[in-house]
Scaffold this motif. Structure first.
Motif, mmCIF file in Angstrom:
data_model
loop_
_atom_site.group_PDB
_atom_site.id
_atom_site.type_symbol
_atom_site.label_atom_id
_atom_site.label_comp_id
_atom_site.label_asym_id
_atom_site.label_seq_id
_atom_site.Cartn_x
_atom_site.Cartn_y
_atom_site.Cartn_z
ATOM 1 N N ARG A 127 49.499 -9.053 68.138
ATOM 2 C CA ARG A 127 49.778 -8.520 66.799
ATOM 3 C C ARG A 127 51.155 -8.926 66.298
ATOM 4 O O ARG A 127 51.315 -9.282 65.128
ATOM 5 C CB ARG A 127 49.637 -7.001 66.788
ATOM 6 N N TYR A 130 51.021 -12.621 65.335
ATOM 7 C CA TYR A 130 50.179 -12.871 64.166
ATOM 8 C C TYR A 130 50.720 -12.191 62.912
ATOM 9 O O TYR A 130 50.956 -12.840 61.893
ATOM 10 C CB TYR A 130 48.746 -12.411 64.449
ATOM 11 N N GLU A 131 50.933 -10.877 62.991
ATOM 12 C CA GLU A 131 51.252 -10.094 61.800
ATOM 13 C C GLU A 131 52.730 -10.129 61.427
ATOM 14 O O GLU A 131 53.063 -10.124 60.241
ATOM 15 C CB GLU A 131 50.821 -8.632 62.005
ATOM 16 N N LEU A 132 53.614 -10.147 62.403
ATOM 17 C CA LEU A 132 55.044 -10.041 62.100
ATOM 18 C C LEU A 132 55.768 -11.383 62.130
ATOM 19 O O LEU A 132 56.756 -11.561 61.430
ATOM 20 C CB LEU A 132 55.719 -9.053 63.061
ATOM 21 N N GLY A 134 53.927 -14.359 61.824
ATOM 22 C CA GLY A 134 53.117 -15.334 61.097
ATOM 23 C C GLY A 134 52.743 -16.546 61.933
ATOM 24 O O GLY A 134 52.667 -17.656 61.416
ATOM 25 N N PRO A 136 49.721 -17.357 64.061
ATOM 26 C CA PRO A 136 48.399 -17.153 64.660
ATOM 27 C C PRO A 136 48.134 -18.088 65.837
ATOM 28 O O PRO A 136 47.420 -17.713 66.774
ATOM 29 C CB PRO A 136 47.433 -17.403 63.505
ATOM 30 N N LEU A 162 40.238 -8.610 65.337
ATOM 31 C CA LEU A 162 41.574 -9.202 65.251
ATOM 32 C C LEU A 162 41.537 -10.660 65.704
ATOM 33 O O LEU A 162 42.116 -11.540 65.048
ATOM 34 C CB LEU A 162 42.571 -8.403 66.089
ATOM 35 N N GLU A 165 40.030 -12.850 63.053
ATOM 36 C CA GLU A 165 40.986 -13.010 61.963
ATOM 37 C C GLU A 165 42.053 -14.035 62.316
ATOM 38 O O GLU A 165 42.414 -14.901 61.497
ATOM 39 C CB GLU A 165 41.626 -11.645 61.674
ATOM 40 N N VAL A 166 42.552 -13.977 63.542
ATOM 41 C CA VAL A 166 43.584 -14.914 64.004
ATOM 42 C C VAL A 166 43.006 -16.334 64.063
ATOM 43 O O VAL A 166 43.669 -17.289 63.656
ATOM 44 C CB VAL A 166 44.145 -14.478 65.372
#
Length: 169
Positions: A127, A130-132, A134, A136, A162, A165-166
């Motif tokens: 996470r 991926y999310e923080l 950027g 993936p 998840l 999505e990645v």
């Protein structure tokens, strides 16, 4: 949103209520208010399992600064590899969420170096990347490793969603 529902690290002992080594009774920590746990860890700073239970409680309550403060203290005081890995997992996660994802990622990598099968650390690392951050491409490896573990249907759906999505990103 925090997922502690993955069930903790590879040792399987995450949900066990720790007993302080200097006492002859086991305390049900779920019945002890945060203020009391704070008092006990202030008086007995080396009781790392109780401190980690407090970290988890703060994480569930989204009290990230309190969780980070105790995770850092637990990481410094941990006497077992399992406690140190667990403390670093929470320290990395909170550090990332509180605005320093690069440092958080590094701490999560340190945690996984101590316990490569820690499902929460793998999830958190995926996470964060991926999310923080950027990234993936970097999130794929820990999430694909996590996907190889057995988990309940709800956890499986969360991880698979998840991961999908990645992969698209």
């Amino acid at each position: 949103a925090l997922l502690l529902a993955l069930g903790g690290g590879g040792d399987g002992g995450e949900d066990a209520e720790p007993a302080a080594p200097t006492t002859s009774t086991t305390i049900d920590l779920s019945s002890v208010p945060n203020e009391e746990l704070e008092r006990v860890v202030a008086e007995h700073p080396g009781v790392v399992p109780m401190r980690l239970a407090l970290v988890e409680r703060y994480l569930r309550g989204n009290e990230l600064a309190n969780a980070q403060r105790h995770a850092e203290e637990a990481a410094v005081r941990a006497e077992t590899v399992a406690d140190r890995a667990r403390a670093l997992r929470y320290l990395g996660w909170t550090t990332a969420l509180l605005g320093d994802p690069e440092q958080g990622e590094g701490i999560l990598v340190q945690s996984l170096a101590l316990d490569a099968s820690d499902r929460d650390a793998l999830y958190f690392l995926g996470r964060v990347r991926y999310e923080l951050l950027g990234r993936p491409d970097l999130a794929l490896e820990p999430l694909e490793r996590l996907a190889t573990f057995e988990m309940d249907a709800e956890q499986r759906q969360l991880v698979d969603t998840l991961l999908a999505e990645v992969r698209v990103a």
